[in-house]
Design an enzyme around this catalytic site. Structure first.
Site, PDB file in Angstrom:
ATOM      1  N   THR A  35      38.649  24.539 102.983  1.00 33.14           N
ATOM      2  CA  THR A  35      38.966  23.152 103.349  1.00 33.14           C
ATOM      3  C   THR A  35      38.846  22.208 102.157  1.00 33.14           C
ATOM      4  O   THR A  35      39.296  21.066 102.226  1.00 33.14           O
ATOM      5  CB  THR A  35      38.041  22.646 104.474  1.00 33.14           C
ATOM      6  OG1 THR A  35      36.675  22.773 104.063  1.00 33.14           O
ATOM      7  CG2 THR A  35      38.262  23.433 105.763  1.00 33.14           C
ATOM      8  N   GLY A  36      38.237  22.658 101.077  1.00 31.52           N
ATOM      9  CA  GLY A  36      38.084  21.823  99.897  1.00 31.52           C
ATOM     10  C   GLY A  36      39.284  21.902  98.972  1.00 31.52           C
ATOM     11  O   GLY A  36      40.271  22.601  99.249  1.00 31.52           O
ATOM     12  N   ALA A  70      28.432  23.164 102.325  1.00 31.98           N
ATOM     13  CA  ALA A  70      29.445  24.065 102.861  1.00 31.98           C
ATOM     14  C   ALA A  70      29.219  24.292 104.353  1.00 31.98           C
ATOM     15  O   ALA A  70      28.160  24.776 104.762  1.00 31.98           O
ATOM     16  CB  ALA A  70      29.401  25.400 102.117  1.00 31.98           C
ATOM     17  N   TYR A 137      29.157  22.455 117.091  1.00 31.94           N
ATOM     18  CA  TYR A 137      28.972  21.954 115.732  1.00 31.94           C
ATOM     19  C   TYR A 137      27.596  21.325 115.580  1.00 31.94           C
ATOM     20  O   TYR A 137      26.815  21.693 114.691  1.00 31.94           O
ATOM     21  CB  TYR A 137      30.054  20.936 115.375  1.00 31.94           C
ATOM     22  CG  TYR A 137      29.720  20.124 114.139  1.00 31.94           C
ATOM     23  CD1 TYR A 137      29.607  20.744 112.893  1.00 31.94           C
ATOM     24  CD2 TYR A 137      29.486  18.753 114.218  1.00 31.94           C
ATOM     25  CE1 TYR A 137      29.275  20.012 111.753  1.00 31.94           C
ATOM     26  CE2 TYR A 137      29.160  18.019 113.087  1.00 31.94           C
ATOM     27  CZ  TYR A 137      29.052  18.643 111.866  1.00 31.94           C
ATOM     28  OH  TYR A 137      28.714  17.924 110.743  1.00 31.94           O
ATOM     29  N   ARG A 279      37.149   9.831 125.709  1.00 30.08           N
ATOM     30  CA  ARG A 279      36.946  11.236 125.379  1.00 30.08           C
ATOM     31  C   ARG A 279      35.604  11.684 125.933  1.00 30.08           C
ATOM     32  O   ARG A 279      34.610  10.957 125.836  1.00 30.08           O
ATOM     33  CB  ARG A 279      36.991  11.438 123.858  1.00 30.08           C
ATOM     34  CG  ARG A 279      38.340  11.156 123.251  1.00 30.08           C
ATOM     35  CD  ARG A 279      38.349  11.351 121.749  1.00 30.08           C
ATOM     36  NE  ARG A 279      37.477  10.413 121.071  1.00 30.08           N
ATOM     37  CZ  ARG A 279      37.484  10.175 119.770  1.00 30.08           C
ATOM     38  NH1 ARG A 279      38.346  10.832 119.005  1.00 30.08           N
ATOM     39  NH2 ARG A 279      36.665   9.304 119.230  1.00 30.08           N
TER      40      ARG A 279
END
Length: 324
Positions: A35-36, A70, A137, A279
């Protein structure tokens, strides 16, 4: 000091790596670039492409500390693909902590999140608020915090977990560019940028002054300052004698409508909005109590104006990407 920054090609990691280089440290960035971005790594930092799970092969006793960014970080994806989050966030952090033990590295700074609190009943939120994450998450980050605490108690690790809220803004050429964008300020800026037609207001009937959710926004450069102070706190005699947890935030809440108004003011564009259903799991207000960071780290955010935060993000979007 010789430092490893995992995830240092990502948004927050790259800004912190840049601050560390500017402070005169010898920085090694470890990132798998899933993703970086390779061009987000500071020129004076050494880059190693690899997974955090394999950090043991890239560390050695010459390193003084590790700063760990990370992670997989999309809330929605964590609900549909929880295994990825347990493997990457918890499994990767466990492998990294074991690598620190292998090489005798006893200083650690962890990029945690306010998502560990879920939907707290108290605002501003203190660090001793119950951990009740509402998605994998947040749960994975809470698990890593517990993992760090146990390693501090058992092995003498000195560590700081920094739990932050909504990070925004940019630092020169280092800014936010996610393949899947979920954050309000960059999404709103896509409207004047011409890549989005309007901004969704997910719920306009919350018990807040204007009916939209209120969140705490922190400038990414202020966040980087806090990481350098946290690193100092892990030194012998520092505030982090074991595992220290600190919230980071402005302590001031801005609503969704406030953000849209700031984008309009900065860009001079109308920025249309449209109402959408709430949401699931969105609490009305999430604002940090950062008293502990002020008292123990000496941290005070200096870039607290919402319009200034938006302006830096807008400059990056217009000028930063043009230069890449």
């Amino acid at each position: 000091m010789r430092l490893m920054v995992t995830g240092g090609a990502g948004y927050v990691g790259s800004v912190v790596a840049a601050h560390l280089v500017e402070a005169g440290h010898d920085v090694v960035v470890l990132d798998d670039l899933s993703t970086g971005h390779r061009d987000a790594v500071p020129e004076k930092a050494e880059f190693v492409r690899g997974r955090v799970q394999d950090a043991a092969g890239h560390l050695d006793a010459s390193f003084d500390a590790v700063l760990h960014f990370a992670a997989s970080s999309l809330v929605g994806e964590s609900v549909t693909h929880p295994g990825k989050y347990w493997h990457n966030n918890v499994g990767g952090s466990l492998a990294l902590l074991d690598a620190l033990r292998t090489h005798g590295i006893d200083r650690f700074v962890f990029s945690s999140t306010a998502a560990v609190y879920g939907a707290p009943e108290v605002s501003p939120i203190p660090e001793d608020a119950p951990s009740a994450p509402t998605n994998p998450y947040g749960a994975s980050k809470a698990a890593v915090d517990q993992l760090i605490a146990s390693y501090c108690a058992a092995y003498g690790l000195r560590a700081v977990s920094l739990r932050y809220f909504n990070v925004a803004g940019a630092y020169g050429r280092y800014g936010e560019r996610h393949t899947t964008e979920t954050h309000l300020i960059p999404l709103a800026l896509q409207v004047p940028h011409g890549t989005r037609g309007s901004v969704a207001l997910y719920g306009t009937d919350y018990p807040t002054p204007d009916g939209t959710c209120v969140r705490d926004y922190i400038h990414v450069a202020d966040l980087a300052d806090a990481h350098l102070l946290a690193l100092d706190a892990t030194a012998e005699g520092g505030a982090a004698t074991g595992h220290l947890v600190c919230n980071l935030g402005n302590g001031t809440g801005f609503s969704v409508r406030d953000v849209v108004d700031a984008v309009r003011a900065v860009t001079g564009c109308a920025v249309p909005t449209h109402e959408a259903p709430r949401r699931a799991g969105d609490p009305p207000v999430l604002v940090a109590s950062a008293d502990r960071a002020r008292e123990l780290l000496g941290w005070r955010p200096s870039r607290t104006s919402l319009e200034d935060i938006v302006a830096d993000a807008w400059s990056f979007l217009r000028e930063g990407e043009a230069g890449r």
